[in-house]
Design a protein around this motif. Structure first.
Motif, PDB file in Angstrom:
ATOM      1  N   UNK A  79      59.821  27.392  55.947  1.00 21.97           N
ATOM      2  CA  UNK A  79      58.948  28.107  55.004  1.00 21.97           C
ATOM      3  C   UNK A  79      59.578  28.148  53.614  1.00 21.97           C
ATOM      4  N   UNK A  80      60.847  28.507  53.572  1.00 16.88           N
ATOM      5  CA  UNK A  80      61.535  28.643  52.283  1.00 16.88           C
ATOM      6  C   UNK A  80      61.598  27.305  51.560  1.00 16.88           C
ATOM      7  N   UNK A  81      61.943  26.237  52.265  1.00 11.34           N
ATOM      8  CA  UNK A  81      62.063  24.940  51.584  1.00 11.34           C
ATOM      9  C   UNK A  81      60.709  24.433  51.093  1.00 11.34           C
ATOM     10  N   UNK A  82      59.638  24.799  51.772  1.00 13.73           N
ATOM     11  CA  UNK A  82      58.307  24.346  51.375  1.00 13.73           C
ATOM     12  C   UNK A  82      57.716  25.183  50.239  1.00 13.73           C
ATOM     13  N   UNK A  83      57.948  26.498  50.264  1.00 17.21           N
ATOM     14  CA  UNK A  83      57.238  27.404  49.355  1.00 17.21           C
ATOM     15  C   UNK A  83      58.099  28.056  48.274  1.00 17.21           C
ATOM     16  N   UNK A  84      59.430  27.948  48.384  1.00 13.97           N
ATOM     17  CA  UNK A  84      60.311  28.701  47.484  1.00 13.97           C
ATOM     18  C   UNK A  84      61.469  27.867  46.954  1.00 13.97           C
TER      19      UNK A  84
ATOM     20  N   UNK B 235      56.808  30.932  38.873  1.00 12.71           N
ATOM     21  CA  UNK B 235      57.631  30.022  38.081  1.00 12.71           C
ATOM     22  C   UNK B 235      57.770  30.468  36.635  1.00 12.71           C
ATOM     23  N   UNK B 236      56.868  31.340  36.163  1.00  7.94           N
ATOM     24  CA  UNK B 236      57.034  31.863  34.808  1.00  7.94           C
ATOM     25  C   UNK B 236      57.677  33.247  34.800  1.00  7.94           C
ATOM     26  N   UNK B 237      58.313  33.620  35.896  1.00  6.62           N
ATOM     27  CA  UNK B 237      59.146  34.814  35.922  1.00  6.62           C
ATOM     28  C   UNK B 237      58.444  36.123  36.188  1.00  6.62           C
ATOM     29  N   UNK B 238      57.213  36.082  36.680  1.00  6.86           N
ATOM     30  CA  UNK B 238      56.524  37.325  37.030  1.00  6.86           C
ATOM     31  C   UNK B 238      56.974  37.784  38.411  1.00  6.86           C
ATOM     32  N   UNK B 239      57.315  39.059  38.520  1.00  2.87           N
ATOM     33  CA  UNK B 239      57.704  39.633  39.808  1.00  2.87           C
ATOM     34  C   UNK B 239      56.455  39.889  40.635  1.00  2.87           C
ATOM     35  N   UNK B 240      56.363  39.227  41.773  1.00  2.81           N
ATOM     36  CA  UNK B 240      55.181  39.315  42.632  1.00  2.81           C
ATOM     37  C   UNK B 240      55.235  40.559  43.516  1.00  2.81           C
ATOM     38  N   UNK B 241      56.415  40.930  43.971  1.00  4.21           N
ATOM     39  CA  UNK B 241      56.549  42.008  44.966  1.00  4.21           C
ATOM     40  C   UNK B 241      57.324  43.212  44.423  1.00  4.21           C
ATOM     41  N   UNK B 242      56.954  43.675  43.261  1.00  7.62           N
ATOM     42  CA  UNK B 242      57.640  44.817  42.662  1.00  7.62           C
ATOM     43  C   UNK B 242      57.657  46.049  43.548  1.00  7.62           C
ATOM     44  N   UNK B 243      56.649  46.206  44.394  1.00  5.00           N
ATOM     45  CA  UNK B 243      56.577  47.380  45.264  1.00  5.00           C
ATOM     46  C   UNK B 243      57.482  47.281  46.491  1.00  5.00           C
ATOM     47  N   UNK B 244      57.925  46.073  46.864  1.00  3.35           N
ATOM     48  CA  UNK B 244      58.765  45.933  48.062  1.00  3.35           C
ATOM     49  C   UNK B 244      60.121  45.289  47.800  1.00  3.35           C
ATOM     50  N   UNK B 245      60.391  44.889  46.580  1.00  6.98           N
ATOM     51  CA  UNK B 245      61.625  44.148  46.284  1.00  6.98           C
ATOM     52  C   UNK B 245      62.884  44.899  46.679  1.00  6.98           C
TER      53      UNK B 245
ATOM     54  N   UNK C  65      63.835  28.757  38.474  1.00  7.17           N
ATOM     55  CA  UNK C  65      62.532  28.906  37.816  1.00  7.17           C
ATOM     56  C   UNK C  65      62.013  27.549  37.341  1.00  7.17           C
ATOM     57  N   UNK C  66      62.908  26.716  36.811  1.00  7.51           N
ATOM     58  CA  UNK C  66      62.509  25.375  36.362  1.00  7.51           C
ATOM     59  C   UNK C  66      62.054  24.513  37.545  1.00  7.51           C
ATOM     60  N   UNK C  67      62.796  24.571  38.652  1.00  7.75           N
ATOM     61  CA  UNK C  67      62.400  23.805  39.845  1.00  7.75           C
ATOM     62  C   UNK C  67      61.066  24.307  40.384  1.00  7.75           C
ATOM     63  N   UNK C  68      60.858  25.626  40.360  1.00  6.81           N
ATOM     64  CA  UNK C  68      59.599  26.197  40.838  1.00  6.81           C
ATOM     65  C   UNK C  68      58.430  25.708  39.989  1.00  6.81           C
ATOM     66  N   UNK C  69      58.629  25.586  38.690  1.00  6.59           N
ATOM     67  CA  UNK C  69      57.566  25.072  37.818  1.00  6.59           C
ATOM     68  C   UNK C  69      57.272  23.614  38.139  1.00  6.59           C
ATOM     69  N   UNK C  70      58.308  22.831  38.398  1.00  3.62           N
ATOM     70  CA  UNK C  70      58.123  21.411  38.730  1.00  3.62           C
ATOM     71  C   UNK C  70      57.424  21.224  40.066  1.00  3.62           C
ATOM     72  N   UNK C  71      57.769  22.047  41.044  1.00  2.00           N
ATOM     73  CA  UNK C  71      57.261  21.877  42.413  1.00  2.00           C
ATOM     74  C   UNK C  71      56.049  22.752  42.723  1.00  2.00           C
ATOM     75  N   UNK C  72      55.653  23.630  41.794  1.00  2.00           N
ATOM     76  CA  UNK C  72      54.568  24.585  42.015  1.00  2.00           C
ATOM     77  C   UNK C  72      54.877  25.492  43.212  1.00  2.00           C
TER      78      UNK C  72
END
Length: 168
Positions: A90-95, A135-145, A53-60
């Motif tokens: 894709x994963x290394x660029x976006x996640x 990055x702030x911990x919101x679940x984006x895909x609650x319907x498919x997770x 989560x911290x890395x996601x905040x740094x890298x957007x």
């Protein structure tokens, strides 16, 4: 008489085990996609998620939290797909990618289930589960997770398309 019944029972149990093994082998042998030899997990799952989560905040970027297990063919298949050139790019660029071992929650032997609850999932019916988090911990895909139990049956393109659409 008791010895004969025990021998008969053992023979029936052995036959059932052999048939189940044959069924699994025959169905598994139809899978021709990549499969990770081992589903890599950490002893500090909570810390790994916090770090991601911290890395996601740094890298957007977003966090791709894969909750599965080594024993699970679909978890290893998804891990294998994520190692392919196309998906790894894709994963290394976006996640920020995190693998978390959840054991066998469907049989009452779950591990790290508090992480799923932390992001709003009360129940994990099987493995794997794929949570996409901001990055702030919101679940984006609650319907498919929790719908990834068929990961070995999905194509690279289907996985790519879904993850690309969730990347934000």
């Amino acid at each position: 008489m008791i010895r004969q019944l025990l021998t008969l029972g053992a023979g029936i149990a052995l036959s059932a085990a052999i048939l189940a093994g044959d069924w699994w082998f025959n169905h598994r042998s139809h899978y021709d996609g990549p499969e990770a030899a081992s589903y890599v997990v950490s002893d500090d799952a909570e810390g790994d998620v916090d770090d991601a989560l911290a890395r996601a905040a740094e890298r957007d970027t977003r966090v791709l939290l894969v909750m599965g297990a080594n024993w699970c063919h679909d978890s290893r298949a998804l891990a294998g797909w994520l190692e392919t050139e196309r998906l790894a790019g894709l994963v290394s660029e976006k996640y920020e990618l995190v693998f978390v071992n959840i054991g066998m929650p469907q049989r009452g032997d779950g591990h790290n289930l508090g992480i799923a609850r932390r992001f709003g999932l009360k129940d994990l019916p099987g493995t794997p589960n794929v949570l996409v988090l901001t990055s702030d911990g919101e679940l984006v895909n609650g319907d498919t997770a929790t719908t990834w139990r068929d990961a070995a049956s999905r194509s690279e393109s289907a996985i790519y398309d879904e993850l690309a659409s969730l990347a934000g």
